[in-house]
Motif scaffolding. Sequence first.
Motif, short mmCIF file in Angstrom:
data_model
loop_
_atom_site.label_atom_id
_atom_site.label_comp_id
_atom_site.label_asym_id
_atom_site.label_seq_id
_atom_site.Cartn_x
_atom_site.Cartn_y
_atom_site.Cartn_z
N VAL A 93 0.77 -1.01 -0.08
CA VAL A 93 -0.18 0.32 0.13
C VAL A 93 0.58 1.34 -0.51
O VAL A 93 0.46 2.28 -0.39
N THR B 291 0.75 3.95 -3.37
CA THR B 291 0.04 5.00 -2.77
C THR B 291 1.36 6.23 -3.20
O THR B 291 1.14 7.16 -3.56
N THR C 235 1.17 7.59 -6.99
CA THR C 235 -0.07 7.96 -7.34
C THR C 235 0.66 9.68 -7.10
O THR C 235 -0.15 11.18 -7.78
N VAL D 12 -1.46 11.88 3.47
CA VAL D 12 -3.13 11.18 3.07
C VAL D 12 -4.37 11.14 3.40
O VAL D 12 -4.14 10.76 5.06
N LEU E 43 3.16 2.71 5.33
CA LEU E 43 3.17 4.66 4.68
C LEU E 43 4.48 5.05 5.23
O LEU E 43 4.96 6.09 4.57
N TYR F 103 -0.22 10.95 7.20
CA TYR F 103 -1.08 10.46 7.34
C TYR F 103 -2.20 10.90 8.12
O TYR F 103 -1.70 11.40 9.00
N GLY G 237 -4.28 13.45 -1.41
CA GLY G 237 -5.25 11.96 -1.69
C GLY G 237 -5.52 11.17 -0.63
O GLY G 237 -5.56 11.83 0.84
N LEU H 262 -7.42 7.75 1.13
CA LEU H 262 -6.79 6.22 1.10
C LEU H 262 -8.13 5.38 1.85
O LEU H 262 -7.93 6.18 3.01
N GLY I 21 -6.78 5.66 -3.31
CA GLY I 21 -6.55 4.16 -3.59
C GLY I 21 -7.33 3.63 -2.60
O GLY I 21 -8.66 3.67 -1.86
#
Length: 408
Positions: free
Chosen positions: A22, A26, A29, A34, A56, A63, A92, A94, A135
Amino acid sequence: MENFTFYTPTLYEFGRGTEEKVGMLTFLTGATRVLLVYGRRYAKNNGLIGRIENSLNTLGIEYFELGGVEPNPTDTLVYEGIKIARKNNIDGVLAVGGGSVIDTAKAIAAGVGYKGDFWDFFTGKAQVTEALPVGVVLTIPGSGSEGSGNCVITKTDGAVKLSLRTDSILRPRFAIMNPEMTSTLTAYQTAVGIVDMMSHIMERYFSNTSNVEVTDRLAEGLLMSLIAMAPRVLSDPTDYQARANVEWAGTLAHNGLVGCGRREDWVSHFMEHEISAMYPSVAHGAGLAVVIPAWMSYMAHHKPSKVAQLGRRVFGVDIRDDRGAAIETVAQLRAFFSAVLRMPSTFKGLGIDEPDIDKMVEKLHANKGETIGGYYRLSAPDTHQIYELMLDPSQVKSAEKVAEPVEA
């Protein structure tokens, strides 16, 4: 067959251990900050969120969390997510969960850069022209939202449940699909997911477009696969191969493949949306298990040809007369839903003792138009009769009694 464009930019990572990718996906992208969107307990309690956070962190991706997405997601959490995203310069989104989580993430992704109310997209006042990349780590298959550009949100003020459809902008950039992560789902969660998958196929299958043999056969093959896999996955939740086949079928059911070259219907979804908007405890798949056979019963007496084809090819119905074959097809589908999937068949089975059919019909046509349907045009008297077919059997007027002459 009609002209069509089929574009599916989603990258699928399917199989055991794929959630470990993941962070990398990510990163690819282009996102560096995110919003991590998930549900109430499952993903947090089983350690999945922790593993995703570690992945991540490894790639240096910041995040921010937004948990608590409920089934039949509402605008409330979308507004909260947009606020968090704007405050923290999120680039982004997720989603970790099933359709409700993914749809919430998509609505947030569309709303962050829009100066007005994100609900404008759902009412048609505005079009989505840009969105943050989305995502997905799929934990509950069924909605197919991991591979589609669509999402469904309920506005709490007025209990209005509407869908937003985009060709590509809101399709997830990637979808991580590890069937092992679905093995702890309850039989009920699994069953409502299978109904949802089957409904997505049938909404496209019931079409007046001719000479679509390839897409018809794809649809029929997917339905037959789900019917074959359902008993296996329900009897043994740890059957990885059965889980894998069901999960992949759910994606193919809703990524546009079985709609190529034809016009679609979607009446059953529209009618179910009014049920679960007014009665939020109703799971979408359970509602569809009640709506679809009722709609098909009506079609059996009004336009039986495609219902009969479905029965002959998928259920092995051996009746030459289209109306007779269609009636038997409905019986076979009801039996599968009730005996195999243990789904309800009436409003009462959904926990609705006295449904407000008049209100549902009023809202349905206010939201979707005076007449609706791609396979057979339905006005308010028609949809009222179909809702009546969802009452207890003792209260149901026979479809034959309300039938008009059969349309070819």
